[in-house]
Write a protein that holds these residues in place. Structure first.
Motif, PDB file in Angstrom:
ATOM      1  N   PHE A  19      10.370  -2.189 -17.948  1.00  0.00           N
ATOM      2  CA  PHE A  19      10.808  -2.683 -16.606  1.00  0.00           C
ATOM      3  C   PHE A  19      10.784  -1.495 -15.601  1.00  0.00           C
ATOM      4  O   PHE A  19      11.260  -1.596 -14.463  1.00  0.00           O
ATOM      5  N   ALA A  20      10.484  -0.159 -15.948  1.00  0.00           N
ATOM      6  CA  ALA A  20      10.432   0.929 -14.928  1.00  0.00           C
ATOM      7  C   ALA A  20       9.624   0.493 -14.057  1.00  0.00           C
ATOM      8  O   ALA A  20       8.338   0.352 -14.109  1.00  0.00           O
ATOM      9  N   ASP A  21       9.745   0.904 -12.411  1.00  0.00           N
ATOM     10  CA  ASP A  21       8.772   1.165 -11.574  1.00  0.00           C
ATOM     11  C   ASP A  21       7.556   2.017 -11.893  1.00  0.00           C
ATOM     12  O   ASP A  21       7.765   3.062 -12.483  1.00  0.00           O
ATOM     13  N   LYS A  22       6.605   1.429 -11.359  1.00  0.00           N
ATOM     14  CA  LYS A  22       5.300   2.280 -11.485  1.00  0.00           C
ATOM     15  C   LYS A  22       5.378   3.326 -10.597  1.00  0.00           C
ATOM     16  O   LYS A  22       6.149   3.060  -9.376  1.00  0.00           O
ATOM     17  N   PRO A  23       5.015   4.618 -10.692  1.00  0.00           N
ATOM     18  CA  PRO A  23       4.888   5.562  -9.667  1.00  0.00           C
ATOM     19  C   PRO A  23       4.089   5.159  -8.582  1.00  0.00           C
ATOM     20  O   PRO A  23       2.885   4.575  -8.695  1.00  0.00           O
ATOM     21  N   GLN A  24       4.683   5.745  -7.451  1.00  0.00           N
ATOM     22  CA  GLN A  24       3.816   5.439  -6.251  1.00  0.00           C
ATOM     23  C   GLN A  24       2.954   6.481  -5.673  1.00  0.00           C
ATOM     24  O   GLN A  24       3.237   7.584  -5.976  1.00  0.00           O
ATOM     25  N   LYS A  25       1.950   5.956  -5.226  1.00  0.00           N
ATOM     26  CA  LYS A  25       1.093   7.009  -4.960  1.00  0.00           C
ATOM     27  C   LYS A  25       0.860   7.213  -3.209  1.00  0.00           C
ATOM     28  O   LYS A  25       0.962   6.386  -2.535  1.00  0.00           O
ATOM     29  N   GLY A  52      -3.159  -4.062  -9.913  1.00  0.00           N
ATOM     30  CA  GLY A  52      -1.803  -3.355 -10.611  1.00  0.00           C
ATOM     31  C   GLY A  52      -1.424  -2.079  -9.852  1.00  0.00           C
ATOM     32  O   GLY A  52       0.019  -1.770 -10.278  1.00  0.00           O
ATOM     33  N   GLU A  53      -1.883  -1.318  -8.885  1.00  0.00           N
ATOM     34  CA  GLU A  53      -1.485  -0.228  -8.336  1.00  0.00           C
ATOM     35  C   GLU A  53      -0.340  -0.760  -7.286  1.00  0.00           C
ATOM     36  O   GLU A  53      -0.229  -1.890  -6.835  1.00  0.00           O
ATOM     37  N   LEU A  82      -8.023  -2.365   4.265  1.00  0.00           N
ATOM     38  CA  LEU A  82      -7.866  -0.940   4.229  1.00  0.00           C
ATOM     39  C   LEU A  82      -9.330  -0.450   3.635  1.00  0.00           C
ATOM     40  O   LEU A  82      -9.651  -0.792   2.558  1.00  0.00           O
ATOM     41  N   GLU A  83     -10.168   0.500   4.266  1.00  0.00           N
ATOM     42  CA  GLU A  83     -11.135   0.960   4.035  1.00  0.00           C
ATOM     43  C   GLU A  83     -12.110  -0.171   3.439  1.00  0.00           C
ATOM     44  O   GLU A  83     -12.733   0.185   2.398  1.00  0.00           O
ATOM     45  N   ASN A  84     -12.441  -0.955   4.275  1.00  0.00           N
ATOM     46  CA  ASN A  84     -13.448  -1.931   3.762  1.00  0.00           C
ATOM     47  C   ASN A  84     -12.914  -3.014   2.538  1.00  0.00           C
ATOM     48  O   ASN A  84     -13.865  -3.449   2.041  1.00  0.00           O
ATOM     49  N   LYS A  85     -11.713  -2.483   2.222  1.00  0.00           N
ATOM     50  CA  LYS A  85     -11.349  -3.342   0.866  1.00  0.00           C
ATOM     51  C   LYS A  85     -10.172  -4.321   1.449  1.00  0.00           C
ATOM     52  O   LYS A  85      -9.472  -4.042   2.115  1.00  0.00           O
ATOM     53  N   ILE A  86     -10.436  -5.693   0.976  1.00  0.00           N
ATOM     54  CA  ILE A  86      -9.466  -6.571   1.220  1.00  0.00           C
ATOM     55  C   ILE A  86      -8.516  -6.846  -0.131  1.00  0.00           C
ATOM     56  O   ILE A  86      -9.492  -7.095  -1.055  1.00  0.00           O
ATOM     57  N   PHE A  87      -7.282  -7.080  -0.218  1.00  0.00           N
ATOM     58  CA  PHE A  87      -6.463  -6.995  -1.325  1.00  0.00           C
ATOM     59  C   PHE A  87      -5.242  -7.762  -1.122  1.00  0.00           C
ATOM     60  O   PHE A  87      -4.716  -7.688   0.273  1.00  0.00           O
ATOM     61  N   ARG A  88      -4.548  -8.403  -1.974  1.00  0.00           N
ATOM     62  CA  ARG A  88      -3.602  -9.175  -1.912  1.00  0.00           C
ATOM     63  C   ARG A  88      -2.502  -8.334  -2.271  1.00  0.00           C
ATOM     64  O   ARG A  88      -2.495  -7.882  -3.529  1.00  0.00           O
ATOM     65  N   VAL A  89      -1.212  -8.323  -1.722  1.00  0.00           N
ATOM     66  CA  VAL A  89      -0.160  -7.295  -2.091  1.00  0.00           C
ATOM     67  C   VAL A  89       1.140  -8.451  -2.190  1.00  0.00           C
ATOM     68  O   VAL A  89       1.171  -9.205  -1.185  1.00  0.00           O
ATOM     69  N   MET A  90       2.114  -8.340  -3.239  1.00  0.00           N
ATOM     70  CA  MET A  90       3.233  -8.854  -3.643  1.00  0.00           C
ATOM     71  C   MET A  90       4.126  -8.280  -2.564  1.00  0.00           C
ATOM     72  O   MET A  90       4.319  -6.979  -2.683  1.00  0.00           O
ATOM     73  N   GLU A  95       2.806  -4.396  -5.138  1.00  0.00           N
ATOM     74  CA  GLU A  95       1.932  -4.171  -6.225  1.00  0.00           C
ATOM     75  C   GLU A  95       0.594  -4.829  -5.560  1.00  0.00           C
ATOM     76  O   GLU A  95       0.816  -6.114  -5.094  1.00  0.00           O
ATOM     77  N   ILE A  96      -0.474  -4.429  -5.762  1.00  0.00           N
ATOM     78  CA  ILE A  96      -1.843  -5.006  -5.735  1.00  0.00           C
ATOM     79  C   ILE A  96      -2.118  -5.941  -6.743  1.00  0.00           C
ATOM     80  O   ILE A  96      -2.230  -5.845  -7.937  1.00  0.00           O
ATOM     81  N   LEU A  97      -2.150  -7.349  -6.226  1.00  0.00           N
ATOM     82  CA  LEU A  97      -2.173  -8.355  -7.128  1.00  0.00           C
ATOM     83  C   LEU A  97      -3.830  -8.812  -7.548  1.00  0.00           C
ATOM     84  O   LEU A  97      -3.972  -9.068  -8.668  1.00  0.00           O
ATOM     85  N   GLU A  98      -4.565  -8.760  -6.304  1.00  0.00           N
ATOM     86  CA  GLU A  98      -5.920  -8.870  -6.615  1.00  0.00           C
ATOM     87  C   GLU A  98      -6.735  -7.991  -5.428  1.00  0.00           C
ATOM     88  O   GLU A  98      -6.244  -7.856  -4.354  1.00  0.00           O
ATOM     89  N   VAL A  99      -7.745  -7.509  -5.818  1.00  0.00           N
ATOM     90  CA  VAL A  99      -8.858  -6.885  -4.756  1.00  0.00           C
ATOM     91  C   VAL A  99      -9.859  -8.145  -4.342  1.00  0.00           C
ATOM     92  O   VAL A  99     -10.506  -8.481  -5.086  1.00  0.00           O
ATOM     93  N   LEU A 100      -9.843  -8.581  -3.195  1.00  0.00           N
ATOM     94  CA  LEU A 100     -10.562  -9.776  -2.740  1.00  0.00           C
ATOM     95  C   LEU A 100     -12.209  -9.307  -2.327  1.00  0.00           C
ATOM     96  O   LEU A 100     -13.180 -10.108  -2.500  1.00  0.00           O
TER      97      LEU A 100
END
Length: 101
Positions: A19-25, A52-53, A82-90, A95-100
């Motif tokens: 249950f630990a948080d993922k490290p942030q980039k 998952g990031e 961001l950078e020609n990528k479209i993604f869904r974030v919670m 957290e990135i749920l999916e890259v569209l």
């Protein structure tokens, strides 16, 4: 009795990491300026926009929110570009749920 307590204690202690948080980039300030000018991120940083990031607040603030009926609306999430990528974030966890795209 002592074995049960030992097993429960070990289970709790070992399960905490699940249950630990993922490290942030964090994107360095130089790369942030590059993104704001519309230039692409280096290939190593582009890969960080993946399912998952967990995005840090600085990265998320450089992304544009996408308002489009092309992508289904899901409560508690937002669509970013961001950078020609479209993604869904919670929204709550970033957290990135999916890259569209």
């Amino acid at each position: 009795m002592n074995i049960k307590i030992l097993v429960i204690t070990l289970t709790v202690l070992l399960g905490v990491n699940c249950f630990a948080d993922k490290p942030q980039k964090n994107i360095p300030s130089g790369l942030q300026k590059k993104v704001q000018k519309g230039k692409p991120l280096p290939p190593g940083w582009q890969k960080k926009i993946a399912k998952g990031e967990v995005l840090d607040l600085k990265t998320l603030s450089t992304a544009k929110i996408v308002y489009s009926t092309k992508y289904p609306k899901i409560n508690g999430t937002k669509i970013y570009e961001l950078e020609n990528k479209i993604f869904r974030v919670m929204s709550a966890t970033r957290e990135i749920l999916e890259v569209l795209k």
